[in-house]
Motif scaffolding. Structure first.
Motif, PDB file in Angstrom:
ATOM      1  N   ALA A   1     -28.987  -8.679  29.756  1.00 46.26           N
ATOM      2  CA  ALA A   1     -27.833  -8.046  29.301  1.00 46.26           C
ATOM      3  C   ALA A   1     -27.577  -7.794  28.119  1.00 46.26           C
ATOM      4  O   ALA A   1     -27.023  -6.690  27.462  1.00 46.26           O
ATOM      5  CB  ALA A   1     -26.767  -9.510  29.595  1.00 46.26           C
ATOM      6  N   LEU A   2     -28.436  -8.340  27.076  1.00 48.78           N
ATOM      7  CA  LEU A   2     -28.484  -8.056  25.617  1.00 48.78           C
ATOM      8  C   LEU A   2     -28.848  -6.811  25.356  1.00 48.78           C
ATOM      9  O   LEU A   2     -28.359  -5.744  24.803  1.00 48.78           O
ATOM     10  CB  LEU A   2     -29.351  -9.201  24.974  1.00 48.78           C
ATOM     11  CG  LEU A   2     -29.172  -8.911  23.349  1.00 48.78           C
ATOM     12  CD1 LEU A   2     -27.966  -9.252  22.564  1.00 48.78           C
ATOM     13  CD2 LEU A   2     -30.350  -9.636  22.588  1.00 48.78           C
ATOM     14  N   PHE A   3     -30.267  -6.471  25.921  1.00 49.34           N
ATOM     15  CA  PHE A   3     -30.565  -4.965  25.747  1.00 49.34           C
ATOM     16  C   PHE A   3     -29.945  -4.055  26.430  1.00 49.34           C
ATOM     17  O   PHE A   3     -29.830  -2.628  26.008  1.00 49.34           O
ATOM     18  CB  PHE A   3     -32.330  -5.192  26.316  1.00 49.34           C
ATOM     19  CG  PHE A   3     -33.160  -5.894  25.657  1.00 49.34           C
ATOM     20  CD1 PHE A   3     -32.990  -6.625  24.530  1.00 49.34           C
ATOM     21  CD2 PHE A   3     -34.543  -6.206  26.228  1.00 49.34           C
ATOM     22  CE1 PHE A   3     -33.831  -7.279  23.851  1.00 49.34           C
ATOM     23  CE2 PHE A   3     -35.434  -6.760  25.550  1.00 49.34           C
ATOM     24  CZ  PHE A   3     -35.030  -7.506  24.336  1.00 49.34           C
ATOM     25  N   SER A   4     -29.381  -4.456  27.353  1.00 51.32           N
ATOM     26  CA  SER A   4     -28.510  -3.143  28.063  1.00 51.32           C
ATOM     27  C   SER A   4     -27.259  -2.763  27.164  1.00 51.32           C
ATOM     28  O   SER A   4     -26.990  -1.769  27.102  1.00 51.32           O
ATOM     29  CB  SER A   4     -28.072  -3.699  29.463  1.00 51.32           C
ATOM     30  OG  SER A   4     -26.720  -3.642  29.538  1.00 51.32           O
ATOM     31  N   GLN A   5     -26.753  -3.859  26.429  1.00 52.04           N
ATOM     32  CA  GLN A   5     -25.615  -3.526  25.354  1.00 52.04           C
ATOM     33  C   GLN A   5     -26.136  -2.368  24.455  1.00 52.04           C
ATOM     34  O   GLN A   5     -25.599  -1.779  23.639  1.00 52.04           O
ATOM     35  CB  GLN A   5     -25.145  -4.811  24.678  1.00 52.04           C
ATOM     36  CG  GLN A   5     -24.381  -5.612  25.379  1.00 52.04           C
ATOM     37  CD  GLN A   5     -24.148  -6.910  24.723  1.00 52.04           C
ATOM     38  OE1 GLN A   5     -24.526  -7.024  23.549  1.00 52.04           O
ATOM     39  NE2 GLN A   5     -23.542  -8.116  25.629  1.00 52.04           N
ATOM     40  N   ARG A   6     -27.630  -2.534  24.145  1.00 52.67           N
ATOM     41  CA  ARG A   6     -28.100  -1.554  23.138  1.00 52.67           C
ATOM     42  C   ARG A   6     -28.657  -0.153  23.517  1.00 52.67           C
ATOM     43  O   ARG A   6     -29.292   0.466  23.137  1.00 52.67           O
ATOM     44  CB  ARG A   6     -29.320  -2.337  22.585  1.00 52.67           C
ATOM     45  CG  ARG A   6     -29.010  -3.569  21.894  1.00 52.67           C
ATOM     46  CD  ARG A   6     -30.361  -4.372  21.284  1.00 52.67           C
ATOM     47  NE  ARG A   6     -30.133  -5.601  20.610  1.00 52.67           N
ATOM     48  CZ  ARG A   6     -30.905  -6.500  20.216  1.00 52.67           C
ATOM     49  NH1 ARG A   6     -32.228  -6.183  20.546  1.00 52.67           N
ATOM     50  NH2 ARG A   6     -30.386  -7.714  19.756  1.00 52.67           N
ATOM     51  N   ASN A   7     -28.269  -0.173  25.146  1.00 49.71           N
ATOM     52  CA  ASN A   7     -28.613   1.109  25.643  1.00 49.71           C
ATOM     53  C   ASN A   7     -30.188   1.132  25.617  1.00 49.71           C
ATOM     54  O   ASN A   7     -30.803   2.281  25.460  1.00 49.71           O
ATOM     55  CB  ASN A   7     -28.036   2.394  24.828  1.00 49.71           C
ATOM     56  CG  ASN A   7     -26.649   2.577  25.340  1.00 49.71           C
ATOM     57  OD1 ASN A   7     -26.325   2.119  26.446  1.00 49.71           O
ATOM     58  ND2 ASN A   7     -25.903   3.144  24.106  1.00 49.71           N
ATOM     59  N   TRP A   8     -31.081  -0.071  25.800  1.00 50.88           N
ATOM     60  CA  TRP A   8     -32.228   0.132  25.979  1.00 50.88           C
ATOM     61  C   TRP A   8     -32.928   0.443  27.419  1.00 50.88           C
ATOM     62  O   TRP A   8     -33.972   0.148  27.750  1.00 50.88           O
ATOM     63  CB  TRP A   8     -32.918  -1.113  25.190  1.00 50.88           C
ATOM     64  CG  TRP A   8     -32.840  -0.907  23.887  1.00 50.88           C
ATOM     65  CD1 TRP A   8     -32.553  -0.013  23.154  1.00 50.88           C
ATOM     66  CD2 TRP A   8     -33.576  -1.920  22.964  1.00 50.88           C
ATOM     67  NE1 TRP A   8     -32.932  -0.269  21.723  1.00 50.88           N
ATOM     68  CE2 TRP A   8     -33.384  -1.444  21.859  1.00 50.88           C
ATOM     69  CE3 TRP A   8     -34.329  -3.349  23.186  1.00 50.88           C
ATOM     70  CZ2 TRP A   8     -33.953  -2.128  20.588  1.00 50.88           C
ATOM     71  CZ3 TRP A   8     -34.490  -4.004  22.126  1.00 50.88           C
ATOM     72  CH2 TRP A   8     -34.440  -3.498  20.793  1.00 50.88           C
ATOM     73  N   PHE A   9     -31.915   0.493  28.398  1.00 49.07           N
ATOM     74  CA  PHE A   9     -32.258   0.670  29.626  1.00 49.07           C
ATOM     75  C   PHE A   9     -31.650   2.030  30.440  1.00 49.07           C
ATOM     76  O   PHE A   9     -31.165   2.187  31.610  1.00 49.07           O
ATOM     77  CB  PHE A   9     -31.706  -0.369  30.834  1.00 49.07           C
ATOM     78  CG  PHE A   9     -32.223  -1.546  30.264  1.00 49.07           C
ATOM     79  CD1 PHE A   9     -33.882  -1.908  30.350  1.00 49.07           C
ATOM     80  CD2 PHE A   9     -31.614  -3.012  30.240  1.00 49.07           C
ATOM     81  CE1 PHE A   9     -34.205  -3.036  29.892  1.00 49.07           C
ATOM     82  CE2 PHE A   9     -32.204  -4.003  29.775  1.00 49.07           C
ATOM     83  CZ  PHE A   9     -33.310  -4.302  29.821  1.00 49.07           C
ATOM     84  N   ALA A  10     -31.645   3.261  29.600  1.00 48.73           N
ATOM     85  CA  ALA A  10     -31.279   4.311  30.140  1.00 48.73           C
ATOM     86  C   ALA A  10     -31.790   4.802  31.592  1.00 48.73           C
ATOM     87  O   ALA A  10     -32.907   4.768  31.641  1.00 48.73           O
ATOM     88  CB  ALA A  10     -31.500   5.366  29.253  1.00 48.73           C
TER      89      ALA A  10
END
Ligand SMILES: CSC[C@@H](O)[C@@H](O)C(=O)COP(=O)(O)O
Ligand SMILES: [Zn+2]
Length: 216
Positions: free
Chosen positions: A23-32
């Motif tokens: 959830a945290l990494f996705s907020q950082r756009n790390w799962f394009a």
């Protein structure tokens, strides 16, 4: 080889850690575009036998669902009945666990790690000098110099593994895949996250520093 029993509590703890980091990494756009994968090891470890919880393949990792993770063994096969498919890059996780015995591995694709991996591909490593965030990688030397290894990227994942075996550095908790992304690991999820964040800070720093110097 039969699998060691993982308790429901151990499994739920691993899934909860993955859920939080995802959830945290996705907020950082790390799962394009569904890229990236995460894993946390569970139970006992020997290089020949271990299990870990890993993200299911091809999911939209910005969504949190009850079908996000599954347990696999040291060969990357599900270690309990499931309809979920483990990450396409599970074999890379298997090899990093086998070599390091670490507790968690996080993989993300970012523009900075992709550009940097290509920029330094001719020397097969990214040189970093004296940046404070090297300490975030566990290296507290004064004005430390590190070289972050870069390996070839192939669509056929088993082809990537031998280069990881050869190039993984035990004093650097990460390895880059050319124009693909970074794998960072640590003894637990907290440490793997700290390492990944330190790497990404360093990649952005190197990128901006190189650009500044080239335009002078
Ligand atoms: C859709 S681009 C990314 C994939 O090819 C792969 O590199 C990746 O990181 C995610 O694969 P996955 O199988 O979902 O774990
Ligand atoms: Zn990937």
């Amino acid at each position: 080889m039969s699998h060691a029993v993982i308790t429901l509590e151990e499994k739920q703890r691993a899934y909860a850690q993955l859920h939080e980091v995802k959830a945290l990494f996705s907020q950082r756009n790390w799962f394009a575009g569904t890229s990236g994968n995460l894993s946390v090891r569970v139970g006992d470890f020997s290089p020949e036998q271990f299990q870990f919880a890993i993200t299911a393949s091809g999911k939209d990792k910005s969504q949190q669902t009850p079908e996000d993770f599954l347990l696999v063994d040291q060969s990357g096969k599900p270690s309990e009945p499931t309809s979920l498919k483990p990450s396409a890059e599970t074999l890379i996780h298997c090899e990093i666990y086998r070599l390091t015995g670490c507790g968690a591995i996080f993989h993300v694709h970012t523009v900075f790690n992709n550009v940097i991996s290509e920029w330094f591909w001719d020397r097969k490593s990214v040189p970093v000098d004296g940046v404070e965030l090297i300490k975030g990688l566990g290296n507290w030397e004064e004005e430390a110099h590190i070289d972050i290894p870069i390996v070839s990227n192939f669509a056929d994942i088993p082809r990537i593994v031998p280069e990881i075996t050869e190039r993984l550095q035990h004093d650097i908790p990460g390895i880059m895949l050319r124009k693909h992304g970074i794998y960072a690991w640590g003894k637990n999820a907290f440490e793997a996250k700290r390492h990944l964040e330190a790497f990404e800070f360093i990649f952005e720093y190197v990128y901006r520093w190189e650009l500044l110097n080239r335009s002078r």
